[in-house]
Design a protein around this motif. Structure first.
Motif, short mmCIF file in Angstrom:
data_model
loop_
_atom_site.label_atom_id
_atom_site.label_comp_id
_atom_site.label_asym_id
_atom_site.label_seq_id
_atom_site.Cartn_x
_atom_site.Cartn_y
_atom_site.Cartn_z
N GLN A 119 -7.38 -0.62 -6.05
CA GLN A 119 -8.40 0.34 -5.63
C GLN A 119 -8.62 1.40 -6.71
O GLN A 119 -9.75 1.82 -6.96
N CYS A 120 -7.54 1.82 -7.32
CA CYS A 120 -7.62 2.82 -8.38
C CYS A 120 -8.43 2.27 -9.55
O CYS A 120 -9.34 2.94 -10.07
N ASN A 166 -2.74 6.04 1.01
CA ASN A 166 -3.67 4.97 1.32
C ASN A 166 -4.43 4.47 0.09
O ASN A 166 -5.64 4.43 0.08
N ILE A 167 -3.70 4.11 -0.93
CA ILE A 167 -4.34 3.62 -2.15
C ILE A 167 -3.49 2.50 -2.75
O ILE A 167 -2.27 2.57 -2.76
N TYR A 168 -4.16 1.46 -3.19
CA TYR A 168 -3.52 0.36 -3.91
C TYR A 168 -3.88 0.51 -5.39
O TYR A 168 -4.91 1.09 -5.73
N PHE A 224 -12.60 5.78 -0.25
CA PHE A 224 -11.67 4.66 -0.08
C PHE A 224 -11.93 4.01 1.27
O PHE A 224 -12.04 4.69 2.29
N GLU A 250 -12.00 11.04 -5.47
CA GLU A 250 -12.89 11.46 -4.38
C GLU A 250 -13.86 12.55 -4.86
O GLU A 250 -15.03 12.54 -4.50
N VAL A 252 -13.15 0.24 -2.31
CA VAL A 252 -13.74 1.53 -2.67
C VAL A 252 -15.25 1.36 -2.75
O VAL A 252 -15.75 0.26 -2.95
N VAL A 258 -6.05 10.45 -6.05
CA VAL A 258 -7.03 10.29 -4.97
C VAL A 258 -8.02 11.46 -4.98
O VAL A 258 -9.24 11.26 -4.90
N LYS A 292 0.85 -1.19 0.00
CA LYS A 292 0.00 0.00 0.00
C LYS A 292 0.88 1.23 0.00
O LYS A 292 1.89 1.28 0.66
#
Length: 103
Positions: A25-26, A20-22, A80, A74, A91, A70, A15
């Motif tokens: 997740q994106c 705080n993004i993988y 997230f 958002e 997400v 991010v 991560k």
């Protein structure tokens, strides 16, 4: 598949602590919003290749670039989910797709 880098670079599956993004997740966030990589790159004001490399787990972008990704997601209505609840990161949509428009 985990990609390991030479010269003590971290593997991309870790991560990105500061944002705080993988990568997964994106990709999931884009799918929820119905955005292409070009759409997200444009909204985040980053190069498409940077986004492509991140999502394919080839490299980790600079912190500022991740913050831009991010922010754009958002603003598009994605939130997230952290792994702190023991169920893993993810997400979800804050609102109905299209209800929020990114300028």
């Amino acid at each position: 598949m985990i990609k390991i880098y030479h010269n003590n670079r971290p593997n991309v599956r870790k991560k990105v602590q500061s944002m705080n993004i993988y990568p997964h997740q994106c990709r999931a966030a884009r799918a929820l919003l119905g955005w292409t990589q070009i759409d997200l790159a444009s909204k985040a004001k980053i190069a498409k290749q940077t986004l492509t490399d991140f999502e394919k787990e080839k490299r980790i972008p600079y912190d500022r670039t991740l913050a831009d990704i991010v922010r754009a997601l958002e603003e598009g209505g994605v939130i997230f989910i952290t792994a702190e609840d023991g169920k893993g990161p993810g997400v979800r949509l804050l609102e109905t797709p299209g209800a929020r428009q990114t300028k």
